[in-house]
Scaffold this motif. Structure first.
Motif, short mmCIF file in Angstrom:
data_model
loop_
_atom_site.label_atom_id
_atom_site.label_comp_id
_atom_site.label_asym_id
_atom_site.label_seq_id
_atom_site.Cartn_x
_atom_site.Cartn_y
_atom_site.Cartn_z
N TYR A 80 7.58 -2.09 -11.93
CA TYR A 80 8.24 -3.40 -11.99
C TYR A 80 9.14 -3.60 -10.77
O TYR A 80 9.10 -4.65 -10.12
CB TYR A 80 9.08 -3.50 -13.27
CG TYR A 80 9.98 -4.72 -13.31
CD1 TYR A 80 9.46 -5.98 -13.63
CD2 TYR A 80 11.33 -4.62 -13.00
CE1 TYR A 80 10.28 -7.10 -13.65
CE2 TYR A 80 12.16 -5.75 -13.02
CZ TYR A 80 11.62 -6.98 -13.35
OH TYR A 80 12.43 -8.08 -13.36
N PHE A 81 9.92 -2.57 -10.43
CA PHE A 81 10.86 -2.71 -9.31
C PHE A 81 10.13 -2.87 -7.98
O PHE A 81 10.56 -3.64 -7.12
CB PHE A 81 11.80 -1.51 -9.27
CG PHE A 81 12.87 -1.64 -8.23
CD1 PHE A 81 13.86 -2.60 -8.37
CD2 PHE A 81 12.88 -0.84 -7.11
CE1 PHE A 81 14.86 -2.75 -7.40
CE2 PHE A 81 13.87 -0.98 -6.14
CZ PHE A 81 14.85 -1.94 -6.29
N PHE A 82 9.01 -2.14 -7.80
CA PHE A 82 8.24 -2.28 -6.57
C PHE A 82 7.73 -3.72 -6.42
O PHE A 82 7.69 -4.26 -5.32
CB PHE A 82 7.06 -1.31 -6.55
CG PHE A 82 7.45 0.10 -6.16
CD1 PHE A 82 8.68 0.38 -5.59
CD2 PHE A 82 6.56 1.16 -6.34
CE1 PHE A 82 9.03 1.67 -5.22
CE2 PHE A 82 6.90 2.45 -5.97
CZ PHE A 82 8.14 2.71 -5.41
N ASN A 83 7.33 -4.34 -7.53
CA ASN A 83 6.87 -5.73 -7.46
C ASN A 83 8.02 -6.69 -7.17
O ASN A 83 7.85 -7.68 -6.45
CB ASN A 83 6.16 -6.12 -8.77
CG ASN A 83 4.76 -5.55 -8.83
OD1 ASN A 83 3.91 -5.87 -8.01
ND2 ASN A 83 4.50 -4.68 -9.79
N VAL A 84 9.21 -6.39 -7.71
CA VAL A 84 10.40 -7.18 -7.39
C VAL A 84 10.69 -7.11 -5.89
O VAL A 84 10.93 -8.14 -5.24
CB VAL A 84 11.62 -6.66 -8.19
CG1 VAL A 84 12.93 -7.21 -7.62
CG2 VAL A 84 11.50 -7.07 -9.66
N VAL A 85 10.62 -5.89 -5.33
CA VAL A 85 10.88 -5.70 -3.91
C VAL A 85 9.85 -6.45 -3.06
O VAL A 85 10.18 -7.07 -2.04
CB VAL A 85 10.88 -4.19 -3.58
CG1 VAL A 85 10.76 -3.96 -2.08
CG2 VAL A 85 12.13 -3.52 -4.11
N ILE A 96 0.85 -1.20 0.00
CA ILE A 96 0.00 0.00 0.00
C ILE A 96 0.88 1.24 0.00
O ILE A 96 0.61 2.24 -0.69
CB ILE A 96 -0.93 0.00 1.24
CG1 ILE A 96 -1.92 -1.16 1.15
CG2 ILE A 96 -1.67 1.34 1.36
CD1 ILE A 96 -2.72 -1.38 2.41
N TYR A 97 1.94 1.17 0.76
CA TYR A 97 2.89 2.28 0.86
C TYR A 97 3.55 2.57 -0.49
O TYR A 97 3.70 3.72 -0.90
CB TYR A 97 3.94 1.87 1.91
CG TYR A 97 4.76 2.98 2.45
CD1 TYR A 97 4.18 4.20 2.77
CD2 TYR A 97 6.12 2.82 2.68
CE1 TYR A 97 4.95 5.22 3.29
CE2 TYR A 97 6.89 3.82 3.20
CZ TYR A 97 6.29 5.04 3.51
OH TYR A 97 7.04 6.05 4.02
N MET A 98 3.91 1.49 -1.21
CA MET A 98 4.51 1.66 -2.54
C MET A 98 3.52 2.32 -3.50
O MET A 98 3.90 3.15 -4.32
CB MET A 98 4.93 0.29 -3.10
CG MET A 98 6.09 -0.35 -2.40
SD MET A 98 6.56 -1.87 -3.25
CE MET A 98 6.34 -3.08 -1.98
N ILE A 99 2.25 1.94 -3.38
CA ILE A 99 1.23 2.52 -4.27
C ILE A 99 1.11 4.02 -4.02
O ILE A 99 0.95 4.80 -4.97
CB ILE A 99 -0.13 1.80 -4.06
CG1 ILE A 99 -0.04 0.37 -4.59
CG2 ILE A 99 -1.26 2.56 -4.75
CD1 ILE A 99 -1.21 -0.51 -4.23
N ALA A 100 1.22 4.44 -2.75
CA ALA A 100 1.17 5.88 -2.44
C ALA A 100 2.28 6.63 -3.16
O ALA A 100 2.08 7.74 -3.67
CB ALA A 100 1.28 6.10 -0.93
N PHE A 101 3.45 6.02 -3.25
CA PHE A 101 4.55 6.62 -4.01
C PHE A 101 4.24 6.64 -5.50
O PHE A 101 4.52 7.61 -6.20
CB PHE A 101 5.84 5.82 -3.80
CG PHE A 101 6.73 6.40 -2.76
CD1 PHE A 101 7.56 7.46 -3.05
CD2 PHE A 101 6.72 5.90 -1.48
CE1 PHE A 101 8.38 7.99 -2.09
CE2 PHE A 101 7.53 6.43 -0.51
CZ PHE A 101 8.36 7.49 -0.82
#
Length: 554
Positions: free
Chosen positions: A308-313, A106-111
């Protein structure tokens, strides 16, 4: 909630963009990692060779600030992603996914949601209206001296606080990953940053960011592929096993404490979303492409790479729950569930070692250091351009400075910013600097974004309105962060904060918009009428690009 807030506050030790309080708090010095140091040395030699090549192409202010406008959309998208994905994105978000599960996603989506705002509302007009800095756009039809001064001040506040957070993060991460002393790390980062920017300008900075982004994507993807072999490349098997062993159980894949305080969550989301659209080092990248079409392409490429990178993380964090979290080798005293060796942010590195041995660990460590170099170079260039182009050339010299003098001032400003960054990094070593990132995003969302977006779209904007909104946004964001727990309690040591939330954007950004609109509507001066009348010409250029700066020929 406090631990989640500390994670949230350190967002953007990136690019940021970054995440995880531990990455910028005290860390334990690890044994010297010769593999990592060797790989980083190879990266430095490669980037210095690029800087030498770039120096021969950096002859004018356009070359220095914007690489002569000759970067392609694909290259610029990769460089923007490199600016945006920090070491703490890799380390902190993997750690957050490891401990909090879907909260981190959720935090990544905010970014991430800041990118559509830039793509649909800003990218084309930024390229058509601007030349070197976003102040070129806010001051397009307004009083040059006053509006540029305000934009330069808010830019420098964002750059300086972001830069200090990056430098402190660099020192602590290098202690953690390389086993080097904090002071040595600061001097190395500061010196290399000054070399890249002073000699190579935007050309060198762009290619450092592109190479670093490529290394980060390659390193992260390699870790995930090797980790997923242990789960037969089945996401279902990965999540099932993670839920079975994690203390949160099924709640691992459900929203948790990050959304427990809705006001903080909304304010954080607004700050990350609109702060991204007001960060001077991100906005500056849109002036490096040949035209508005390439500017739009830049955002599309950057969005795809970051997503892509957020999903990798996220996959790294889930895999680490089983591979690292169930292996006593990575816990102090072999106590599974206890303290992780090196601190919470070492989860990603332990995973790299578990699936790829010392070579992959060394590579990922070198990438983390390279990431900091790329981000601070972009920040230094944005700060130098605010000083030399906006303040020196346009305000002090009133547009009469020669190109040579402006270029010389840019290089002095870069060296000055580098020295200041190293000194502040040393001064803040033992302090919690998470609030600086909150402040950088708060100021970007409250002082830069409202005036910038209104200058593009609203005919009624006047100089007085822009100044009122810009300065009120800047002052309110800084004040609210100072009165929050991050500074009032954690830094000053008082018992309770005067402002109950850690993020200012929900309060300071509407204030800035209101002040800008009200003061502009009340302004009936002759200058204000002329500024409103000039909107037609600005609109034509914003739509067509007629008269916009073109790419330099080399």
């Amino acid at each position: 909630m406090s631990s989640v807030r500390s994670l949230a506050l350190s967002a953007g030790l990136f690019a940021s963009s970054a995440f995880a309080g531990d990455a910028i708090s005290q860390t334990s010095k690890q044994p010297i990692n010769l593999t990592a140091i060797g790989m980083f040395f190879i990266f430095v030699l490669m980037t210095l060779a690029i800087t030498y090549w770039a120096a021969s192409r950096t002859k004018s202010t356009a070359d220095f600030y914007t690489a002569g406008g000759g970067i392609t959309g694909a290259q610029n998208g990769m460089a923007i992603a490199g600016d945006y994905m920090s070491a703490a994105t890799l380390l902190g978000l993997t750690a957050m996914m490891y401990t909090r599960g879907v909260d981190a996603y959720i935090y990544m989506i905010a970014f991430f949601v800041g990118w559509p705002v830039i793509l649909f509302l800003m990218a084309e007009r930024l390229r058509n209206l601007g030349k070197f800095t976003f102040a070129d756009i806010t001051a397009y039809r307004l009083n040059q001296g006053k509006v540029r001064t305000m934009a330069a001040i808010s830019s420098l506040v964002v750059v300086c606080f972001y830069l200090v957070a990056q430098m402190v993060g660099a020192g602590q991460l290098i202690k953690l990953l390389f086993g080097l002393d904090y002071g040595i790390a600061l001097v190395v980062v500061g010196a290399l940053m000054m070399v890249y920017v002073t000699f190579g300008g935007m050309v060198a900075t762009t290619w450092v960011q592109i190479i670093k982004a490529g290394m980060l994507l390659f390193g992260g993807t390699t870790v995930v592929i090797l980790a997923m072999t242990q789960f037969h490349f089945s996401f279902d098997e990965l999540t099932t096993r993670a839920i079975d062993v994690h203390k949160l159980g099924t709640k691992l894949l459900a929203p948790g404490s990050l959304l427990a305080d809705p006001v903080t969550a909304i304010s954080l989301g607004l700050g990350l979303m609109f702060g991204t659209a007001g960060l001077p080092h991100i906005l500056m990248r849109f002036f490096t492409v040949t035209d508005a079409k390439e500017a739009r392409k830049s955002v599309l490429y950057a969005s795809g790479i970051v997503a892509y990178f957020f999903n990798v993380v996220a996959l790294m964090g889930l895999a680490a729950i089983i591979i690292v979290g169930q292996n006593p080798e990575y816990f102090e005293g072999g106590d599974i569930g206890g303290a992780i060796i090196g601190g919470g942010n070492m989860v990603a590195m332990h995973l790299a070692k578990a699936v790829g041995g010392d070579i992959l660990l060394g590579f990922l460590s070198a990438v983390a250091f390279a990431t900091i170099l790329a981000v601070v170079s972009g920040l230094a260039l944005a700060g130098a351009s605010a000083i030399s182009h906006d303040i020196y050339s346009r305000v002090i010299m009133k547009g009469k400075a020669t190109e040579k003098a402006e270029l010389r001032m840019s290089k002095f400003a870069t060296i000055g910013l580098g020295i200041v960054a190293v000194l502040l990094g040393l001064a803040f070593e033992k302090m919690n600097v998470a609030f600086m990132v909150a402040l950088a995003f708060g100021v970007a969302a409250s002082a830069n974004f409202p005036v910038l977006i209104l200058s593009m779209y609203w005919k009624g904007l006047t100089t007085r309105g822009a100044l009122a909104g810009g300065y009120l946004g800047l002052f309110s964001a800084v004040t609210l962060v100072v009165l929050s727990k991050s500074v009032w309690v954690d830094v000053f040591g008082y018992g309770a904060p005067l402002f109950p939330y850690t993020q200012p954007a929900l309060f300071s950004m509407p204030l800035a918009f209101l002040a800008t609109i009200i003061v502009s509507n009340m302004d009936t001066s002759r200058e204000a009428e002329a500024e409103r009348d000039a909107f037609g010409d600005q609109y034509v250029r914003a739509q067509t690009g007629l008269g916009a700066a073109s790419a330099s020929s080399h």
